[in-house]
Design a protein around this motif. Structure first.
Motif, PDB file in Angstrom:
ATOM      1  N   GLY A  54       0.814  -1.212   0.000  1.00 21.06           N
ATOM      2  CA  GLY A  54       0.000   0.000   0.000  1.00 21.06           C
ATOM      3  C   GLY A  54       0.844   1.258   0.000  1.00 21.06           C
ATOM      4  O   GLY A  54       0.575   2.211  -0.741  1.00 21.06           O
ATOM      5  N   LEU A  55       1.891   1.266   0.813  1.00 25.21           N
ATOM      6  CA  LEU A  55       2.772   2.431   0.873  1.00 25.21           C
ATOM      7  C   LEU A  55       3.552   2.593  -0.427  1.00 25.21           C
ATOM      8  O   LEU A  55       3.813   3.711  -0.877  1.00 25.21           O
ATOM      9  N   GLU A  56       3.920   1.476  -1.036  1.00 25.86           N
ATOM     10  CA  GLU A  56       4.652   1.514  -2.300  1.00 25.86           C
ATOM     11  C   GLU A  56       3.811   2.145  -3.405  1.00 25.86           C
ATOM     12  O   GLU A  56       4.339   2.843  -4.283  1.00 25.86           O
ATOM     13  N   GLU A  57       2.511   1.929  -3.370  1.00 24.09           N
ATOM     14  CA  GLU A  57       1.625   2.509  -4.384  1.00 24.09           C
ATOM     15  C   GLU A  57       1.365   3.992  -4.136  1.00 24.09           C
ATOM     16  O   GLU A  57       0.761   4.668  -4.963  1.00 24.09           O
ATOM     17  N   GLY A  58       1.820   4.502  -2.983  1.00 18.39           N
ATOM     18  CA  GLY A  58       1.712   5.937  -2.734  1.00 18.39           C
ATOM     19  C   GLY A  58       0.774   6.337  -1.618  1.00 18.39           C
ATOM     20  O   GLY A  58       0.566   7.532  -1.388  1.00 18.39           O
ATOM     21  N   ALA A  59       0.186   5.361  -0.914  1.00 16.94           N
ATOM     22  CA  ALA A  59      -0.704   5.704   0.198  1.00 16.94           C
ATOM     23  C   ALA A  59       0.078   6.464   1.263  1.00 16.94           C
ATOM     24  O   ALA A  59       1.224   6.143   1.566  1.00 16.94           O
ATOM     25  N   ASP A  60      -0.543   7.492   1.827  1.00 10.30           N
ATOM     26  CA  ASP A  60       0.116   8.281   2.864  1.00 10.30           C
ATOM     27  C   ASP A  60      -0.017   7.633   4.234  1.00 10.30           C
ATOM     28  O   ASP A  60       0.772   7.914   5.136  1.00 10.30           O
ATOM     29  N   SER A  61      -1.015   6.784   4.388  1.00 12.09           N
ATOM     30  CA  SER A  61      -1.186   6.053   5.640  1.00 12.09           C
ATOM     31  C   SER A  61      -1.952   4.769   5.348  1.00 12.09           C
ATOM     32  O   SER A  61      -2.783   4.720   4.435  1.00 12.09           O
ATOM     33  N   TYR A  62      -1.658   3.731   6.133  1.00 11.08           N
ATOM     34  CA  TYR A  62      -2.240   2.402   5.905  1.00 11.08           C
ATOM     35  C   TYR A  62      -2.702   1.895   7.264  1.00 11.08           C
ATOM     36  O   TYR A  62      -1.879   1.602   8.137  1.00 11.08           O
ATOM     37  N   ILE A  63      -4.014   1.825   7.469  1.00 10.09           N
ATOM     38  CA  ILE A  63      -4.569   1.508   8.785  1.00 10.09           C
ATOM     39  C   ILE A  63      -5.308   0.175   8.745  1.00 10.09           C
ATOM     40  O   ILE A  63      -6.141  -0.068   7.868  1.00 10.09           O
ATOM     41  N   MET A  64      -4.978  -0.683   9.713  1.00  4.41           N
ATOM     42  CA  MET A  64      -5.584  -2.010   9.781  1.00  4.41           C
ATOM     43  C   MET A  64      -6.988  -1.954  10.389  1.00  4.41           C
ATOM     44  O   MET A  64      -7.258  -1.158  11.284  1.00  4.41           O
ATOM     45  N   LYS A  65      -7.865  -2.811   9.885  1.00  5.79           N
ATOM     46  CA  LYS A  65      -9.204  -2.972  10.456  1.00  5.79           C
ATOM     47  C   LYS A  65      -9.225  -4.210  11.354  1.00  5.79           C
ATOM     48  O   LYS A  65      -8.548  -5.193  11.046  1.00  5.79           O
ATOM     49  N   PRO A  66      -9.998  -4.166  12.437  1.00  5.46           N
ATOM     50  CA  PRO A  66     -10.793  -3.015  12.910  1.00  5.46           C
ATOM     51  C   PRO A  66      -9.871  -1.930  13.467  1.00  5.46           C
ATOM     52  O   PRO A  66      -8.840  -2.236  14.061  1.00  5.46           O
ATOM     53  N   PHE A  67     -10.245  -0.681  13.250  1.00  2.00           N
ATOM     54  CA  PHE A  67      -9.381   0.418  13.668  1.00  2.00           C
ATOM     55  C   PHE A  67     -10.085   1.270  14.719  1.00  2.00           C
ATOM     56  O   PHE A  67     -11.308   1.283  14.831  1.00  2.00           O
ATOM     57  N   ASN A  68      -9.276   1.973  15.474  1.00  2.00           N
ATOM     58  CA  ASN A  68      -9.784   2.903  16.474  1.00  2.00           C
ATOM     59  C   ASN A  68     -10.117   4.226  15.784  1.00  2.00           C
ATOM     60  O   ASN A  68      -9.281   4.776  15.068  1.00  2.00           O
ATOM     61  N   SER A  69     -11.324   4.726  15.986  1.00  2.00           N
ATOM     62  CA  SER A  69     -11.747   5.952  15.300  1.00  2.00           C
ATOM     63  C   SER A  69     -10.860   7.140  15.658  1.00  2.00           C
ATOM     64  O   SER A  69     -10.597   8.011  14.823  1.00  2.00           O
ATOM     65  N   GLN A  70     -10.374   7.161  16.898  1.00  2.00           N
ATOM     66  CA  GLN A  70      -9.501   8.251  17.313  1.00  2.00           C
ATOM     67  C   GLN A  70      -8.176   8.202  16.551  1.00  2.00           C
ATOM     68  O   GLN A  70      -7.622   9.235  16.168  1.00  2.00           O
ATOM     69  N   HIS A  71      -7.697   6.984  16.331  1.00  2.00           N
ATOM     70  CA  HIS A  71      -6.470   6.801  15.544  1.00  2.00           C
ATOM     71  C   HIS A  71      -6.655   7.370  14.135  1.00  2.00           C
ATOM     72  O   HIS A  71      -5.800   8.097  13.617  1.00  2.00           O
ATOM     73  N   LEU A  72      -7.785   7.055  13.519  1.00  2.00           N
ATOM     74  CA  LEU A  72      -8.062   7.551  12.171  1.00  2.00           C
ATOM     75  C   LEU A  72      -8.147   9.075  12.152  1.00  2.00           C
ATOM     76  O   LEU A  72      -7.574   9.731  11.270  1.00  2.00           O
ATOM     77  N   LEU A  73      -8.832   9.652  13.118  1.00  2.00           N
ATOM     78  CA  LEU A  73      -8.981  11.109  13.170  1.00  2.00           C
ATOM     79  C   LEU A  73      -7.631  11.802  13.347  1.00  2.00           C
ATOM     80  O   LEU A  73      -7.381  12.858  12.756  1.00  2.00           O
ATOM     81  N   ILE A  74      -6.761  11.201  14.152  1.00  2.00           N
ATOM     82  CA  ILE A  74      -5.430  11.786  14.355  1.00  2.00           C
ATOM     83  C   ILE A  74      -4.632  11.753  13.051  1.00  2.00           C
ATOM     84  O   ILE A  74      -3.966  12.725  12.686  1.00  2.00           O
ATOM     85  N   ARG A  75      -4.700  10.626  12.322  1.00  2.00           N
ATOM     86  CA  ARG A  75      -3.977  10.530  11.052  1.00  2.00           C
ATOM     87  C   ARG A  75      -4.501  11.557  10.048  1.00  2.00           C
ATOM     88  O   ARG A  75      -3.729  12.185   9.328  1.00  2.00           O
ATOM     89  N   VAL A  76      -5.832  11.734  10.010  1.00  2.00           N
ATOM     90  CA  VAL A  76      -6.419  12.741   9.118  1.00  2.00           C
ATOM     91  C   VAL A  76      -5.895  14.126   9.480  1.00  2.00           C
ATOM     92  O   VAL A  76      -5.451  14.893   8.612  1.00  2.00           O
ATOM     93  N   ARG A  77      -5.928  14.444  10.767  1.00  2.00           N
ATOM     94  CA  ARG A  77      -5.487  15.773  11.212  1.00  2.00           C
ATOM     95  C   ARG A  77      -4.014  16.004  10.892  1.00  2.00           C
ATOM     96  O   ARG A  77      -3.635  17.083  10.411  1.00  2.00           O
ATOM     97  N   LYS A  78      -3.183  15.004  11.125  1.00  2.00           N
ATOM     98  CA  LYS A  78      -1.748  15.161  10.887  1.00  2.00           C
ATOM     99  C   LYS A  78      -1.428  15.320   9.400  1.00  2.00           C
ATOM    100  O   LYS A  78      -0.549  16.108   9.021  1.00  2.00           O
ATOM    101  N   LEU A  79      -2.128  14.592   8.562  1.00  2.00           N
ATOM    102  CA  LEU A  79      -1.893  14.715   7.120  1.00  2.00           C
ATOM    103  C   LEU A  79      -2.325  16.083   6.600  1.00  2.00           C
ATOM    104  O   LEU A  79      -1.652  16.687   5.761  1.00  2.00           O
TER     105      LEU A  79
END
Length: 212
Positions: A54-79
């Motif tokens: 996923g990272l090789e194809e250019g994804a800026d972040s790769y998050i495993m499911k099931p994921f913590n919603s707070q984790h996702l929100l932090i990654r969105v904010r940081k990007l």
């Protein structure tokens, strides 16, 4: 849809009908019009191999499911914060060919080429958006959007910024008058040059020269 709307960020599952998230990421990251958009991929495939793919194809972040919603929100904010820092970098330094900003290869190549086009025509005071978009091979709309996303400037502001950066070099290293420099870098009048210069650098061209 991403090409038409140009969102600030994309969150996508890897497993999708018709086109999977990896292929979507690859296509968007290879397209000049969309390669600046941060992409977060969500997946149930937890192996290191899949994450690296996923990272090789250019994804800026790769998050495993099931994921913590707070984790996702932090990654969105940081990007999104990173995109803002890149814009601030360019607005402050006016160094559009710099390697300091964390841009991808396609975006940096685009900025390098656009900057060179303005520099090569710096004495032209009527350099138009149409002329630049034709030489870059993209539409006016996509040129406006791309510059705004990367630098938070309009195309006209970008052109002025490149000319102002060139004027700094001439003020430091040439014996030309401020008026001569104004016309050489493509301003319609010395007064307009002085106004733009002071707006950007908070001092007049003469004051800048005296400090060197």
């Amino acid at each position: 849809m991403a090409i038409e709307e140009e969102p600030d960020l994309i969150i996508s599952d890897v497993m999708m009908p018709k086109m999977n998230g990896l292929e979507m990421t690859k296509r968007l990251k290879l397209d000049l019009k969309t390669c600046h958009i941060p992409i977060i991929l969500l997946t149930a495939k937890a192996s290191l191999e899949h994450k690296l793919e996923g990272l090789e194809e250019g994804a800026d972040s790769y998050i495993m499911k099931p994921f913590n919603s707070q984790h996702l929100l932090i990654r969105v904010r940081k990007l999104l914060e990173l995109r803002l820092k890149i814009r601030e970098h360019y607005k402050d330094k006016l160094d559009f060919k710099s390697d300091d900003a964390p841009l991808n290869r396609i975006d940096q190549k685009f900025l390098n080429r656009l900057t060179s086009l303005v520099e090569d025509n710096e004495s032209q005071n009527d350099l138009s958006v149409e002329e630049l978009s034709d030489k870059l091979g993209i539409s006016r709309v996509h040129l406006y959007r791309k510059i705004k996303k990367l630098t938070d400037m309009s195309v006209s502001e970008f052109i002025v910024s490149v000319k102002l950066k060139r004027s700094l070099e001439l003020l430091r290293n040439s014996g030309k008058t401020v008026s001569e420099i104004a016309y050489e870098v493509g301003f319609t009048s010395p007064s307009y040059f002085a106004k733009c210069f002071k707006n950007q650098f908070k001092l007049s061209p003469s004051e800048y020269r005296q400090q060197q």
